[in-house]
Design a protein around this motif. Structure first.
Motif, PDB file in Angstrom:
ATOM      1  N   LEU A  17      10.694 -29.709  37.848  1.00 31.40           N
ATOM      2  CA  LEU A  17      11.220 -31.047  38.097  1.00 31.40           C
ATOM      3  C   LEU A  17      11.908 -31.108  39.454  1.00 31.40           C
ATOM      4  O   LEU A  17      11.662 -32.002  40.263  1.00 31.40           O
ATOM      5  CB  LEU A  17      12.193 -31.452  36.984  1.00 31.40           C
ATOM      6  CG  LEU A  17      12.732 -32.884  37.059  1.00 31.40           C
ATOM      7  CD1 LEU A  17      12.886 -33.476  35.658  1.00 31.40           C
ATOM      8  CD2 LEU A  17      14.062 -32.969  37.799  1.00 31.40           C
ATOM      9  N   ILE A  22      10.805 -32.907  43.514  1.00 34.08           N
ATOM     10  CA  ILE A  22      11.567 -33.601  44.566  1.00 34.08           C
ATOM     11  C   ILE A  22      11.268 -32.947  45.913  1.00 34.08           C
ATOM     12  O   ILE A  22      11.005 -33.623  46.908  1.00 34.08           O
ATOM     13  CB  ILE A  22      13.078 -33.579  44.248  1.00 34.08           C
ATOM     14  CG1 ILE A  22      13.355 -34.389  42.972  1.00 34.08           C
ATOM     15  CG2 ILE A  22      13.889 -34.120  45.425  1.00 34.08           C
ATOM     16  CD1 ILE A  22      14.808 -34.424  42.544  1.00 34.08           C
ATOM     17  N   LEU A  23      11.274 -31.612  45.933  1.00 33.03           N
ATOM     18  CA  LEU A  23      10.978 -30.912  47.187  1.00 33.03           C
ATOM     19  C   LEU A  23       9.568 -31.247  47.679  1.00 33.03           C
ATOM     20  O   LEU A  23       9.342 -31.437  48.878  1.00 33.03           O
ATOM     21  CB  LEU A  23      11.100 -29.398  46.999  1.00 33.03           C
ATOM     22  CG  LEU A  23      12.440 -28.867  46.482  1.00 33.03           C
ATOM     23  CD1 LEU A  23      12.416 -27.348  46.410  1.00 33.03           C
ATOM     24  CD2 LEU A  23      13.581 -29.323  47.381  1.00 33.03           C
ATOM     25  N   ASN A  36       7.798 -34.007  46.978  1.00 30.57           N
ATOM     26  CA  ASN A  36       7.776 -35.392  47.453  1.00 30.57           C
ATOM     27  C   ASN A  36       8.396 -35.508  48.848  1.00 30.57           C
ATOM     28  O   ASN A  36       7.933 -36.287  49.678  1.00 30.57           O
ATOM     29  CB  ASN A  36       8.542 -36.317  46.500  1.00 30.57           C
ATOM     30  CG  ASN A  36       7.763 -36.604  45.221  1.00 30.57           C
ATOM     31  OD1 ASN A  36       6.556 -36.386  45.152  1.00 30.57           O
ATOM     32  ND2 ASN A  36       8.462 -37.084  44.207  1.00 30.57           N
ATOM     33  N   LEU A  37       9.440 -34.738  49.094  1.00 34.86           N
ATOM     34  CA  LEU A  37      10.154 -34.860  50.365  1.00 34.86           C
ATOM     35  C   LEU A  37       9.540 -34.023  51.479  1.00 34.86           C
ATOM     36  O   LEU A  37       9.459 -34.470  52.615  1.00 34.86           O
ATOM     37  CB  LEU A  37      11.632 -34.491  50.183  1.00 34.86           C
ATOM     38  CG  LEU A  37      12.537 -35.693  49.853  1.00 34.86           C
ATOM     39  CD1 LEU A  37      12.058 -36.427  48.634  1.00 34.86           C
ATOM     40  CD2 LEU A  37      13.973 -35.273  49.720  1.00 34.86           C
ATOM     41  N   PHE A  38       9.137 -32.788  51.166  1.00 40.65           N
ATOM     42  CA  PHE A  38       8.676 -31.873  52.224  1.00 40.65           C
ATOM     43  C   PHE A  38       7.150 -31.737  52.282  1.00 40.65           C
ATOM     44  O   PHE A  38       6.634 -31.293  53.285  1.00 40.65           O
ATOM     45  CB  PHE A  38       9.277 -30.472  52.029  1.00 40.65           C
ATOM     46  CG  PHE A  38      10.763 -30.393  52.216  1.00 40.65           C
ATOM     47  CD1 PHE A  38      11.343 -30.718  53.433  1.00 40.65           C
ATOM     48  CD2 PHE A  38      11.594 -29.972  51.193  1.00 40.65           C
ATOM     49  CE1 PHE A  38      12.710 -30.623  53.627  1.00 40.65           C
ATOM     50  CE2 PHE A  38      12.968 -29.875  51.368  1.00 40.65           C
ATOM     51  CZ  PHE A  38      13.531 -30.199  52.587  1.00 40.65           C
ATOM     52  N   ASN A  39       6.454 -32.037  51.191  1.00 36.38           N
ATOM     53  CA  ASN A  39       4.990 -31.883  51.148  1.00 36.38           C
ATOM     54  C   ASN A  39       4.535 -30.491  51.598  1.00 36.38           C
ATOM     55  O   ASN A  39       3.718 -30.352  52.495  1.00 36.38           O
ATOM     56  CB  ASN A  39       4.348 -32.991  52.021  1.00 36.38           C
ATOM     57  CG  ASN A  39       2.819 -32.991  52.006  1.00 36.38           C
ATOM     58  OD1 ASN A  39       2.198 -33.446  52.953  1.00 36.38           O
ATOM     59  ND2 ASN A  39       2.199 -32.488  50.953  1.00 36.38           N
ATOM     60  N   PRO A  40       5.075 -29.429  50.945  1.00 32.66           N
ATOM     61  CA  PRO A  40       4.613 -28.077  51.291  1.00 32.66           C
ATOM     62  C   PRO A  40       3.286 -27.781  50.597  1.00 32.66           C
ATOM     63  O   PRO A  40       2.921 -28.431  49.624  1.00 32.66           O
ATOM     64  CB  PRO A  40       5.705 -27.175  50.718  1.00 32.66           C
ATOM     65  CG  PRO A  40       6.177 -27.932  49.503  1.00 32.66           C
ATOM     66  CD  PRO A  40       6.085 -29.407  49.873  1.00 32.66           C
ATOM     67  N   ARG A  41       2.584 -26.777  51.111  1.00 33.62           N
ATOM     68  CA  ARG A  41       1.363 -26.328  50.447  1.00 33.62           C
ATOM     69  C   ARG A  41       1.700 -25.281  49.396  1.00 33.62           C
ATOM     70  O   ARG A  41       0.998 -25.141  48.385  1.00 33.62           O
ATOM     71  CB  ARG A  41       0.393 -25.739  51.499  1.00 33.62           C
ATOM     72  CG  ARG A  41      -0.931 -25.280  50.969  1.00 33.62           C
ATOM     73  CD  ARG A  41      -1.814 -26.421  50.466  1.00 33.62           C
ATOM     74  NE  ARG A  41      -2.361 -27.227  51.534  1.00 33.62           N
ATOM     75  CZ  ARG A  41      -2.325 -28.567  51.537  1.00 33.62           C
ATOM     76  NH1 ARG A  41      -1.780 -29.232  50.533  1.00 33.62           N
ATOM     77  NH2 ARG A  41      -2.839 -29.248  52.533  1.00 33.62           N
ATOM     78  N   ARG A  60       5.537 -34.631  37.836  1.00 35.69           N
ATOM     79  CA  ARG A  60       6.574 -35.333  38.584  1.00 35.69           C
ATOM     80  C   ARG A  60       6.271 -35.613  40.051  1.00 35.69           C
ATOM     81  O   ARG A  60       6.894 -36.482  40.650  1.00 35.69           O
ATOM     82  CB  ARG A  60       7.880 -34.517  38.512  1.00 35.69           C
ATOM     83  CG  ARG A  60       8.527 -34.510  37.142  1.00 35.69           C
ATOM     84  CD  ARG A  60       9.255 -35.825  36.904  1.00 35.69           C
ATOM     85  NE  ARG A  60       9.838 -35.892  35.577  1.00 35.69           N
ATOM     86  CZ  ARG A  60      10.532 -36.965  35.139  1.00 35.69           C
ATOM     87  NH1 ARG A  60      10.713 -38.012  35.912  1.00 35.69           N
ATOM     88  NH2 ARG A  60      11.006 -36.982  33.917  1.00 35.69           N
ATOM     89  N   ALA A  61       5.375 -34.825  40.661  1.00 31.25           N
ATOM     90  CA  ALA A  61       5.152 -34.987  42.103  1.00 31.25           C
ATOM     91  C   ALA A  61       4.109 -36.064  42.363  1.00 31.25           C
ATOM     92  O   ALA A  61       3.015 -36.018  41.819  1.00 31.25           O
ATOM     93  CB  ALA A  61       4.726 -33.664  42.724  1.00 31.25           C
ATOM     94  N   VAL A  62       4.454 -37.011  43.203  1.00 31.67           N
ATOM     95  CA  VAL A  62       3.585 -38.158  43.468  1.00 31.67           C
ATOM     96  C   VAL A  62       2.253 -37.728  44.052  1.00 31.67           C
ATOM     97  O   VAL A  62       1.195 -38.181  43.636  1.00 31.67           O
ATOM     98  CB  VAL A  62       4.273 -39.110  44.477  1.00 31.67           C
ATOM     99  CG1 VAL A  62       3.310 -40.206  44.929  1.00 31.67           C
ATOM    100  CG2 VAL A  62       5.509 -39.726  43.860  1.00 31.67           C
ATOM    101  N   ALA A  63       2.309 -36.840  45.040  1.00 33.94           N
ATOM    102  CA  ALA A  63       1.104 -36.522  45.804  1.00 33.94           C
ATOM    103  C   ALA A  63       0.404 -35.287  45.266  1.00 33.94           C
ATOM    104  O   ALA A  63      -0.478 -34.752  45.903  1.00 33.94           O
ATOM    105  CB  ALA A  63       1.475 -36.305  47.268  1.00 33.94           C
ATOM    106  N   SER A  67      -2.106 -32.910  47.215  1.00 37.58           N
ATOM    107  CA  SER A  67      -1.509 -31.834  48.017  1.00 37.58           C
ATOM    108  C   SER A  67      -1.670 -30.462  47.366  1.00 37.58           C
ATOM    109  O   SER A  67      -1.545 -29.449  48.042  1.00 37.58           O
ATOM    110  CB  SER A  67      -0.036 -32.133  48.292  1.00 37.58           C
ATOM    111  OG  SER A  67       0.729 -31.960  47.126  1.00 37.58           O
ATOM    112  N   ASP A  79       0.105 -32.472  54.252  1.00 39.25           N
ATOM    113  CA  ASP A  79      -0.882 -33.557  54.220  1.00 39.25           C
ATOM    114  C   ASP A  79      -0.363 -34.846  54.855  1.00 39.25           C
ATOM    115  O   ASP A  79      -0.988 -35.891  54.718  1.00 39.25           O
ATOM    116  CB  ASP A  79      -1.278 -33.874  52.766  1.00 39.25           C
ATOM    117  CG  ASP A  79      -1.604 -32.645  51.968  1.00 39.25           C
ATOM    118  OD1 ASP A  79      -2.732 -32.151  52.091  1.00 39.25           O
ATOM    119  OD2 ASP A  79      -0.722 -32.149  51.242  1.00 39.25           O
ATOM    120  N   ARG A 128       6.066 -42.950  35.664  1.00 36.55           N
ATOM    121  CA  ARG A 128       7.076 -41.913  35.443  1.00 36.55           C
ATOM    122  C   ARG A 128       8.391 -42.577  35.049  1.00 36.55           C
ATOM    123  O   ARG A 128       8.515 -43.807  35.054  1.00 36.55           O
ATOM    124  CB  ARG A 128       7.269 -41.081  36.715  1.00 36.55           C
ATOM    125  CG  ARG A 128       6.008 -40.352  37.160  1.00 36.55           C
ATOM    126  CD  ARG A 128       6.256 -39.571  38.454  1.00 36.55           C
ATOM    127  NE  ARG A 128       5.010 -38.995  38.947  1.00 36.55           N
ATOM    128  CZ  ARG A 128       4.103 -39.646  39.684  1.00 36.55           C
ATOM    129  NH1 ARG A 128       4.296 -40.921  40.015  1.00 36.55           N
ATOM    130  NH2 ARG A 128       2.995 -39.060  40.081  1.00 36.55           N
TER     131      ARG A 128
END
Lengths: 413, 413
Positions: free
Chosen positions: A306, A310-311, A313-318, A344-347, A351, B220, B242
């Protein structure tokens, strides 16, 4: 220098062809870097990307840097050179918690001196030292603003080390998770991934974030202070006095409290045993099929997912690299974390961010500390001029200070 | 080029003195940039930082770029040159929601052609176009993955525009908040602040983040997707399915629902009137001393501060710039937001992050779009060669397409 680091040694003609710069411009830049001893000439390059073969230009093995990780129970020291070789590695026992800060700083200084001497003896001129500390670091002032586990508050560590170390050195301090993230990026499980978050899980939880191949710092170097991110307003009271912090859900103290309520492992019951012992006890109970342990670890995984959403959504790491106790229990934590992240993650569908356990162990932050200095050389080569070897020796200041407490050497794992 | 952009026009000798590069290296670089028409020579520079006076080197006003913001009800277009001048600015009515995507793309292409022609007529060679879209953008593929308010899904906007615009142009697409953040950084209220978060508040909430003077993109290009960050697990159901998303607390729909339950302003009651009308109604009720409105806006401020504390812990910005409806109601929202931020952000006493309302209005994202192209020229000058003015004109392709629907011109505010 960036081009050579990324692509390996190249002739002037090959560099010109690949970068689009004129050959005369490349020659002029190379001459300048050669005169500063930041690059060196190798034999003939016949790789033949373009133009006539010429002598290869490589980053210099005569320029190096040192990183020192200060932790509650050890100092880890790492030295490496511009060409990427590890020149020095050492781990020393260190009683970091609840001790006089001055004596801690003496020991850190002595460890730095030993590493610097080792580099110089091998013909590597050290350019700087970065100290890794678990806490809020003001990188601009070079001050440890707050390191709760060490009991440090407003410690001007850079000034203090600069006083005892040679004038020409760059001295820096940074958050341990930041530097570990950097090491993961260059030589860990996430090497080659330019967008990653490194999470370290102990009693506290911290993050180092690399995006586009660069470590995020923020205005004061406080990027990634995720432990006290609110994930449940009105939730449990955290050690910091706030409510619903992520640490109350995924910190090691909470896990140990739930898994071993029978043992004297609570924060309330006096000094905690070594974190590794506590994690080992949790792992033993999981292996024995303990239901309470399994539920607790699954809950940690769900809350880890969860918060990680947030991370993401904010940072978009791979990739999210799990360090600390998360790495030790990764096989039990990751499935629940990955499921919660997906919800929970939008993308997430696009991603495809995934969790992976770190394998660098204790060397990560110190390795990253040396890397920070070397990166700075590559970004600002005109601020560096490496003296000839004889001059390097001449620069070593008077006798080295003796450590206040002789530090027992511990083999590096 | 970076040095000149930051410090203004300089002689070769002054550049050499300030950067530490040899004069021959600087001369070689300048000759190359002059031949590419990316810089130009001015009169004599007598500022005399070092060496003999020489002719000043400045960034070229003959190289420019275009940004286009696509929104639900308007297109905003901006053109500027490397030297920093605004060359073109235009706002056009645009029926973006629920329409055939192809016709929308035709209108965007026509708007781009008008801007490009305007630049060329003024002797400015356009290097590229960036389109700003509110949604998830895959910057690598040049695709709008999802733009809910426009009803777009997997729209390959870059390929589509590249088909209709001259071959030599760089065409890009990016998130509107990302590009607005960039504009705030170069020419808005946060100009000079290298670490900032830009928040846009409409029905959706988005963020653009600049750290160390660089826009964060992530793996991305999805950085700053904050609207669906979980701030209350198990809270209200969001439009995305959500629960407890930040948008359910600080989005315009929720505020309007609370402030004007009496009016037909809910999402359930059919098409919403113009966002500005809804914000104006909220502002009217606040001015009239309406208690319900005051409570609702204070709650928005408190949740804005709680969510922003997560942003501050993670990004450590110096400033949070409020755009969209947050800017319109800033005086009512900021006090509660600042108080909640102080309670929740770990590093707040040190980092002193503060909220400030944007003043760029409708031009921010389009301005940022042009800026992205110009930044790319400065970072990769060897990939650009600007033809002489005659050749620029010769490059203009055949007759321009006529917009499918004649777009009424709207004065830029």
């Amino acid at each position: 220098m960036r081009h050579i680091r990324t692509n390996g040694p190249r002739s002037r003609a090959a560099i010109a062809a690949a970068t689009g710069l004129h050959k005369t411009t490349v020659s002029s830049l190379v001459e300048e870097l050669l005169s500063r001893r930041l690059v060196r000439e190798l034999g003939m390059d016949h790789s033949g990307a373009a133009g006539r073969p010429g002598r290869g230009i490589a980053l210099s093995p005569h320029v190096g840097a040192v990183g020192i990780e200060v932790n509650v129970d050890y100092l880890a020291v790492h030295g490496s050179d511009l060409a990427g070789r590890t020149v020095y590695e050492h781990r020393t026992g260190f009683a970091g918690a609840g001790r006089d800060v001055e004596r801690c700083l003496d020991e850190i200084t002595a460890a730095a001196h030993r590493a610097l001497t080792h580099l110089r003896d091998r013909g590597v001129a050290p350019i700087g030292v970065t100290v890794a500390v678990p806490g809020l670091i003001d990188v601009t002032r070079g001050v440890v603003v707050l390191a709760p586990n060490l009991g440090w508050h407003e410690v001007p560590i850079v000034d203090r080390l600069a006083h005892s170390l040679p004038d020409q050195l760059w001295i820096g301090v940074d958050n341990d998770a930041n530097l570990a993230a950097l090491a993961e990026h260059t030589s860990g499980v996430a090497a080659g991934t330019d967008d990653l978050v490194y999470l370290t899980g102990e009693v506290g939880v911290g993050a180092g974030v690399i995006l586009g191949g660069r470590l995020l710092r923020g205005a004061d170097g406080f990027c990634g202070e995720i432990g006290h991110m609110t994930v449940e307003p009105g939730g449990d009271v955290c050690g910091c006095g706030r409510t619903g912090c992520w640490e109350t859900k995924v910190g090691l103290a909470e896990l140990v409290r739930r898994v071993t309520p029978d043992a004297a492992y609570g924060l309330e019951r006096g000094p905690l045993p070594d974190p590794q012992d506590r994690v080992a006890e949790v792992a033993r109970r999981l292996a024995a099929g303990d239901r309470v342990a399994r539920h607790a670890v699954t809950d940690v995984g769900t809350w880890l997912g969860l918060g990680s959403a947030i991370l993401v959504n904010l940072f978009n790491p791979r990739t999210i690299v799990l360090g600390g106790y998360f790495a030790a229990l990764a096989e039990h934590i990751i499935p629940a974390a990955q499921a919660a992240l997906a919800r929970r993650a939008v993308a997430n569908p696009v991603s495809r961010c995934h969790f992976v356990a770190s394998r660098l162990g204790f060397t990560a932050a110190a390795r990253g500390g040396a890397g920070v200095v070397l990166d700075r050389v590559i970004e600002h080569p005109t601020t560096v001029s490496v003296p000839a070897p004889a001059a390097v020796v001449a620069r070593v200041p008077g006798p080295l200070p003796t450590p206040a407490v002789p530090a027992p050497a511990v083999p590096v794992r």
